[in-house]
Design an enzyme around this catalytic site. Structure first.
Site, short mmCIF file in Angstrom:
data_model
loop_
_atom_site.label_atom_id
_atom_site.label_comp_id
_atom_site.label_asym_id
_atom_site.label_seq_id
_atom_site.Cartn_x
_atom_site.Cartn_y
_atom_site.Cartn_z
N LYS A 218 0.96 -1.22 -0.06
CA LYS A 218 -0.12 0.09 -0.01
C LYS A 218 0.93 1.32 -0.01
CE LYS A 218 -2.73 3.33 1.63
NZ LYS A 218 -2.24 4.80 1.94
N GLY B 235 7.03 5.67 7.78
CA GLY B 235 5.90 6.73 8.00
C GLY B 235 6.32 7.48 9.34
N SER B 236 5.27 8.19 9.75
CA SER B 236 5.29 9.17 10.77
C SER B 236 5.22 8.39 12.05
CB SER B 236 4.15 10.32 10.89
OG SER B 236 3.06 9.56 11.21
N THR B 237 5.80 8.92 13.23
CA THR B 237 6.03 8.35 14.54
C THR B 237 4.47 7.90 14.90
OG1 THR B 237 7.97 8.71 15.15
CG2 THR B 237 6.69 8.46 16.73
N GLU B 238 3.72 8.92 14.88
CA GLU B 238 2.14 8.89 15.17
C GLU B 238 1.50 7.82 14.62
OE1 GLU B 238 -1.90 11.61 15.48
OE2 GLU B 238 -0.03 12.54 14.34
N GLY C 37 2.74 5.25 13.31
CA GLY C 37 3.42 3.92 13.54
C GLY C 37 3.04 3.41 15.14
N GLU D 248 10.02 1.88 10.68
CA GLU D 248 10.87 2.80 10.29
C GLU D 248 10.15 4.05 10.32
OE1 GLU D 248 12.78 5.53 9.12
OE2 GLU D 248 12.72 4.60 7.35
N CYS E 203 13.86 11.09 6.81
CA CYS E 203 13.65 11.06 8.07
C CYS E 203 15.18 10.91 8.54
CB CYS E 203 13.04 9.71 8.47
SG CYS E 203 13.65 8.18 7.23
N GLU F 285 9.74 16.72 14.55
CA GLU F 285 10.20 16.30 13.17
C GLU F 285 9.55 17.23 11.98
OE1 GLU F 285 11.36 12.58 10.31
OE2 GLU F 285 9.26 12.65 11.20
#
Length: 482
Positions: free
Chosen positions: A175, A227-230, A232, A249, A283, A384
């Site tokens: 995706k 992608g973003s930490t949120e 993740g 990651e 990143c 970030e």
């Protein structure tokens, strides 16, 4: 004609018939329409991947044959390199030199690297203490894996997830980010052309709901997300419901430490490139610059002057160094962080505005931005930004700068600029990051692990480490006395 979904080896519309759009970030003009998948399409793709996983055409394929298929994908990527690079630049915005020299080239390298590993996935003979007993381990594929990729390096990141997943015998539902789906759809087509059996690689385009449905699906054995930490964190929580394997990651806030005695001119040019490649939408980009207090003003003056000389323009312009941000949403995000930095008292040395002028007014361009006088507690120092924004700090001694560089929730990458090799090794050991660079740009190579500490994620991609992420270890006990 709208781009369709790849399910079970066929190009099909979304079950709902819904379409979404992708835009050229250099102009804001619609580039293409693509199918907007939903939960019904996720069900179909997972079912196709499961059937392919259990089909002898893939399940019983020899490791050598799997490796040859991956090698063929690399051949096709190289054959279509120019077209793929142009497509990636049109959809993502990055300069054509970057899509050609990094994205497409790296994707082919990754497929070749893991093509070689397909025949080298081995178990071990164990020394057990039970008499007349043989024990050995097998490395086996997980089954169906969901790969969710970001918009900043769409083609390369899809490749570095897909290649090890296939080399180890898994089947895939891939995706891509809804902002940049086009090159990933092309990668799916190349996999079919290479002869990878139908259903082994499925591609679903669409928004966040597609990713959520894939993560929640009980027919998926593992999720690999960049992608973003949120997001993740949300994936990790959702995957816990059925203890689905997860590798993540995520974000980064890489410190760059310019040590005492460093060649400032060399550090300026290296840091400028390390901070602004892909317009800072990376990143691993360098974002926090810690400079010896006696040289901080000189460094600030020189890097600001150098930033002002960079050519801003559409990615297809061969002279462009700084392309657009990927979307209006990202442009608004970066603008908000810059305004917040000014409000919190950071000194704006250069940039800080939307770029304008001939060929720029309709795109999502932003001027390279340098802040000085930044405190470690400011938002621009801690979160970030994912844009062309550099924050400069001064420091007095080694212990202080290491403590401040490590004072972050992230831990993906860091860089040291030094002419003292002994100091480089000592400092590298003290930095809390998955990768430490010394006197160079942030690099990715198929043979080197990539991943981070803390909120930068779980697991590692690339190298032999990625093989662990896509395999299970099975122990086999054999009674030799019977």
């Amino acid at each position: 004609m709208a781009e369709q979904l790849l399910i079970a080896g066929e190009w099909v519309p979304a079950a709902s018939g819904q379409l979404s759009e992708t835009f050229d970030p250099s102009s804001g003009v619609k580039l293409a329409e693509f199918a907007e998948a939903a939960s019904a399409d996720v069900d179909a793709a997972v079912a196709a991947a499961r059937a392919a996983f259990e089909d002898p055409a893939w399940r019983d394929l020899s490791p050598d044959a799997r490796g040859r298929l991956l090698w063929k994908v690399a051949d096709l990527i190289e054959r279509d390199a120019a077209a793929l690079a142009e497509l990636e630049t049109r959809d993502q915005g990055m300069p054509i030199s970057l899509t050609t020299g990094v994205n497409v080239t790296l994707a082919a390298q990754v497929f070749r690297y893991y093509a070689g590993w397909a025949t080298k996935i081995e178990g071990k003979l164990s020394s057990v203490s039970v008499p007349d007993t043989l024990h050995y381990t097998r490395r086996e594929p997980l089954g169906v894996v969901g790969l969710i990729t970001p918009w900043n390096f769409p083609f390369a990141i899809a490749a570095w997830k897909l290649a090890p997943a296939l080399a180890t015998g898994n089947t895939v539902v891939l995706k891509p980010a809804e902002q940049t789906p086009l090159s990933t759809l092309r990668l799916g087509a190349l996999c079919l052309e290479a002869g990878i059996p139908a259903g082994v690689v499925n591609v679903l385009t669409g928004g966040p709901e597609v990713g959520k449905a894939l993560v929640a699906h009980r027919g998926v054995n593992k999720i690999s997300f960049t992608g973003s930490t949120e997001v993740g964190q949300q994936i990790a929580g959702a995957a816990a419901a059925d203890l689905k394997r997860v590798s993540l990651e995520l974000g980064g806030k890489a410190p760059s430490i310019i040590t005492r005695g460093t060649d400032i001119d060399a550090a300026v040019m290296g840091n400028l490139q390390g901070a602004l490649f892909n317009t800072g939408q990376a990143c691993g980009a360098y974002t926090r610059f810690y400079v010896d207090a006696k040289r901080a003003d000189e460094f600030t003056e020189k890097i600001a002057a150098a930033a002002q000389t960079l050519k801003i323009g559409p990615g297809l312009d061969a002279d462009t160094v700084l392309g657009p941000l990927v979307s209006q949403e990202q442009l608004d995000r970066v603008t908000g962080y810059v305004n917040g930095g000014v409000e919190q008292g950071a000194q704006l040395v250069t940039g800080g505005t939307r770029a304008s002028g001939a060929g720029l007014d309709d795109g999502y361009f932003f001027t390279p931005t340098v802040f000085s006088g930044v405190r470690d507690d400011m938002t621009i120092a801690r979160e970030e930004i994912f844009g062309p924004v550099l924050s400069i700090f001064s420091y007095e001694d080694e212990d202080e700068v290491i403590a401040r560089a490590n004072d972050t929730d992230y831990g993906l990458a860091a860089v040291l600029w030094t002419q003292d090799l002994t100091s480089a090794h000592r400092l590298a050991a003290r930095i809390h990051a998955g990768t430490v660079f010394v006197n160079q740009l942030p690099l990715i190579d198929p043979g080197a692990p990539w991943g981070g500490f803390g909120l930068s994620g779980w697991g590692r991609e690339m190298g032999t480490y990625a093989l662990d992420e896509f395999t299970e270890t099975k122990g086999v006990w054999v009674n030799l006395a019977r």
